[in-house]
Design a protein around this motif. Structure first.
Motif, PDB file in Angstrom:
ATOM      1  N   UNK A 178       0.677  -1.665  -0.342  1.00  0.00           N
ATOM      2  CA  UNK A 178       0.052   0.081   0.314  1.00  0.00           C
ATOM      3  C   UNK A 178       0.949   1.106   0.023  1.00  0.00           C
ATOM      4  N   UNK A 179       0.940   1.888  -0.844  1.00  0.00           N
ATOM      5  CA  UNK A 179       1.290   3.660  -0.893  1.00  0.00           C
ATOM      6  C   UNK A 179       0.999   4.721  -1.130  1.00  0.00           C
ATOM      7  N   UNK A 193      -6.340   2.910  -6.829  1.00  0.00           N
ATOM      8  CA  UNK A 193      -7.573   3.185  -7.759  1.00  0.00           C
ATOM      9  C   UNK A 193      -7.950   4.217  -9.259  1.00  0.00           C
ATOM     10  N   UNK A 194      -8.831   2.884 -10.074  1.00  0.00           N
ATOM     11  CA  UNK A 194      -8.848   3.699 -11.813  1.00  0.00           C
ATOM     12  C   UNK A 194     -10.369   4.585 -11.134  1.00  0.00           C
ATOM     13  N   UNK A 195      -9.569   5.570 -11.744  1.00  0.00           N
ATOM     14  CA  UNK A 195     -10.653   6.146 -11.317  1.00  0.00           C
ATOM     15  C   UNK A 195     -11.845   6.528 -11.095  1.00  0.00           C
ATOM     16  N   UNK A 196     -12.492   6.069 -13.014  1.00  0.00           N
ATOM     17  CA  UNK A 196     -13.300   6.349 -13.045  1.00  0.00           C
ATOM     18  C   UNK A 196     -14.133   5.049 -13.084  1.00  0.00           C
ATOM     19  N   UNK A 230     -19.438   4.125  -4.416  1.00  0.00           N
ATOM     20  CA  UNK A 230     -18.872   5.322  -5.412  1.00  0.00           C
ATOM     21  C   UNK A 230     -17.415   5.526  -5.893  1.00  0.00           C
ATOM     22  N   UNK A 231     -17.487   6.859  -6.557  1.00  0.00           N
ATOM     23  CA  UNK A 231     -15.723   6.717  -7.892  1.00  0.00           C
ATOM     24  C   UNK A 231     -14.938   6.706  -6.226  1.00  0.00           C
ATOM     25  N   UNK A 261      -9.929   1.830   1.901  1.00  0.00           N
ATOM     26  CA  UNK A 261     -10.710   1.305   0.850  1.00  0.00           C
ATOM     27  C   UNK A 261      -8.625   0.881   0.584  1.00  0.00           C
ATOM     28  N   UNK A 262      -8.034   0.909   0.202  1.00  0.00           N
ATOM     29  CA  UNK A 262      -6.552   0.927  -0.260  1.00  0.00           C
ATOM     30  C   UNK A 262      -6.652  -0.743   0.909  1.00  0.00           C
TER      31      UNK A 262
END
Ligand SMILES: Nc1ncnc2c1ncn2[C@@H]1O[C@H](COP(=O)(O)OP(=O)(O)O)[C@@H](O)[C@H]1O
Ligand SMILES: [Mg+2]
Length: 263
Positions: free
Chosen positions: A98-99, A106-109, A151-152, A164-165
């Motif tokens: 994890x960074x 995460x893919x923003x879309x 959610x995005x 979440x990560x």
């Protein structure tokens, strides 16, 4: 059983790595013979000035970078440094990373469920609604809500998305978690909650954690042991109390002086 009898979840020995430098025949040696053990159930802090090689060592530890020399050995004896890229990919669930910037993770879309539910499915434990439900449980366990799955990434705060990560990394119950500056961009209070989650996971699951930070204050809060890095070398390591109360190396003393108030 003494500490020496415990087989580390990850054992790095003599890890040496150079990056090829433009216009120079010999690359810059970023890691110079690093030895570091990550025992199960413990949080080891890796601390040092920006640019000293911490993130490079973190990448080596999860098999994202192969060292020029040295060994990165898992509990069963597998040496990541001698494994093919395919073999490392198969080991991936045992080693999670994890960074600092959760928005990059995460893919923003895509709504979070599209990034998290497939992790449950790949584990092979659940499909369909059951997989969604396990993903939701993982979010709740880190203080989020099931509804965050829809959610995005951009609709969450940095602290929420970092949780979440972490939830996604922990879904596979990894033997080793490498956390690289994961609270450095967060408020102190949010960061502290995340550190407690990391520490509890280490204790309860017997997980080995490498907690990388330039901030000795954060490291002091969460770590059982501390390793201090300077210019690609571990210059001092030991139990947290010993390193903080009786620092031996000038670099450790300088880092301590940079911390306004230690807990
Ligand atoms: N991909 C890369 N290519 C070339 N040099 C790199 C690369 N990644 C890191 N470095 C260099 O390696 C050194 C250590 O970087 P890094 O491991 O990111 O340090 P830290 O995480 O301690 O701040 C720095 O001098 C950095 O510029
Ligand atoms: Mg770094």
């Amino acid at each position: 059983m003494t500490r020496d009898d415990i087989v580390p979840a990850l054992r790095m020995r003599g890890v040496t790595l150079s990056f090829a430098a433009q216009g120079r025949r010999v690359g810059q040696e970023v890691l110079r013979g690093v030895d570091l053990d990550l025992p199960p159930g413990e949080v080891v802090g890796l601390v040092g000035e920006s640019g000293c090689g911490k993130s490079t060592l973190a990448r080596v530890g999860v098999g994202l970078l192969r060292p020029d020399a040295g060994h990165v050995i898992l509990r069963d004896g597998t040496d990541l440094a001698a494994s093919s890229a395919r073999a490392v990919a198969r080991l991936r669930p045992r080693l999670q990373w994890v960074v600092q910037d959760p928005y990059s993770a995460f893919d923003p879309s895509l709504p979070l469920r599209r990034s998290i539910v497939p992790v449950v499915r790949r584990q092979g434990h659940a499909t369909g609604d059951a997989a969604r439900s396990l993903a939701a449980d993982a979010l709740v366990a880190v203080g989020l809500q099931a509804s965050h799955l829809d959610r995005l990434p951009g609709q969450l705060s940095g602290g929420q998305l970092q949780r979440a990560a972490l939830a996604r990394a922990l879904l596979v119950d990894p033997e080793v978690l490498i956390a690289d500056e994961i609270v450095s961009a967060l408020d102190f209070r949010v960061g502290e909650e995340i550190l407690h989650l990391v520490r509890r996971g280490a204790r309860e699951r017997g997980r080995a954690v490498l907690f990388v930070s330039h901030d000795l204050g954060a490291v002091a809060l969460v770590c059982d042991r501390i390793a201090v890095m300077d210019e690609g070398v571990i210059v001092e390591s030991g139990p947290t109390g010993a390193v903080l109360n009786h620092p031996q190396h000038a670099r450790t003393q300088a880092l301590l002086e940079a911390v306004p108030t230690l807990p």
